[in-house]
Scaffold this motif. Structure first.
Motif, mmCIF file in Angstrom:
data_model
loop_
_atom_site.group_PDB
_atom_site.id
_atom_site.type_symbol
_atom_site.label_atom_id
_atom_site.label_comp_id
_atom_site.label_asym_id
_atom_site.label_seq_id
_atom_site.Cartn_x
_atom_site.Cartn_y
_atom_site.Cartn_z
ATOM 1 N N GLU A 59 0.831 -1.207 0.000
ATOM 2 C CA GLU A 59 0.000 0.000 0.000
ATOM 3 C C GLU A 59 0.868 1.260 0.000
ATOM 4 N N THR A 60 1.942 1.237 0.755
ATOM 5 C CA THR A 60 2.864 2.376 0.765
ATOM 6 C C THR A 60 3.483 2.565 -0.614
ATOM 7 N N LEU A 61 3.890 1.472 -1.241
ATOM 8 C CA LEU A 61 4.469 1.569 -2.588
ATOM 9 C C LEU A 61 3.459 2.124 -3.584
ATOM 10 N N ALA A 63 0.784 4.033 -2.922
ATOM 11 C CA ALA A 63 0.387 5.405 -2.604
ATOM 12 C C ALA A 63 1.522 6.413 -2.774
ATOM 13 N N GLN A 64 2.736 6.023 -2.391
ATOM 14 C CA GLN A 64 3.821 6.998 -2.362
ATOM 15 C C GLN A 64 4.945 6.719 -3.345
ATOM 16 N N GLY A 65 5.015 5.512 -3.859
ATOM 17 C CA GLY A 65 6.099 5.147 -4.760
ATOM 18 C C GLY A 65 6.122 5.943 -6.049
ATOM 19 N N LYS A 66 4.956 6.351 -6.512
ATOM 20 C CA LYS A 66 4.878 7.109 -7.764
ATOM 21 C C LYS A 66 5.550 8.467 -7.656
ATOM 22 N N ASN A 67 5.701 8.958 -6.443
ATOM 23 C CA ASN A 67 6.311 10.265 -6.221
ATOM 24 C C ASN A 67 7.838 10.218 -6.240
ATOM 25 N N GLN A 68 8.395 9.016 -6.277
ATOM 26 C CA GLN A 68 9.846 8.855 -6.267
ATOM 27 C C GLN A 68 10.349 8.693 -7.704
#
Length: 150
Positions: A59-61, A63-68
């Motif tokens: 879920e973290t990947l 939700a937030q992985g796209k921002n990296q």
């Protein structure tokens, strides 16, 4: 709250099965209510996650992985290595050869608790890792101080 703590040395059997320490199986049953592990390769070892911890990581990947920037390479590497490993009645998991071979994990391993997951290291690689950590222990002073531990 129970967590994965400490370490222990083990030998894989000829089929690549690893005996999970009893205290780690207790954490799986009592804290996570499951004996299913998700195992994937990491930098120098394998990581074994209880299903609930793995799902939180996914879920973290998502939700937030796209921002990296260029993070998809890491996600691809991580997800491609995933293997579902149920704990059998003898307390073992089967570590597929594809996961073991890239890290040189053949027979002698060290299982290392990391609180919410645990790692599986080739014994020689683990000894090198701990030696390096001891030699560079002072590098952690700022972080320990920021956490109020030092």
């Amino acid at each position: 709250m129970q967590r994965f703590r400490s370490h222990s040395e083990h030998s894989l059997d000829p089929k690549g099965r690893l005996n999970i320490p009893t205290r780690f199986r207790d954490v799986l049953r009592e804290q996570f209510h499951s004996e299913m592990l998700i195992v994937t390769h990491w930098q120098k070892c394998l990581r074994a996650y209880p299903m609930a911890e793995w799902e939180a990581l996914e879920e973290t990947l998502l939700a937030q992985g796209k921002n990296q920037p260029d993070f998809s390479r890491f996600v691809r590497y991580l997800i491609a290595g995933v293997s579902e490993c149920p704990v059998d009645k003898q307390g073992r998991i089967l570590l597929p050869p594809a996961l073991r071979s890239g890290l040189g994990i053949e027979k002698d391993v060290v299982v290392v608790g990391m609180l919410q997951h645990f790692e599986i290291w080739d014994k020689v690689a683990w000894e090198e890792e701990t030696r390096h950590t001891r030699e560079t222990f002072g590098d952690f002073s700022a972080g320990l101080s920021a956490l109020g531990i030092l």
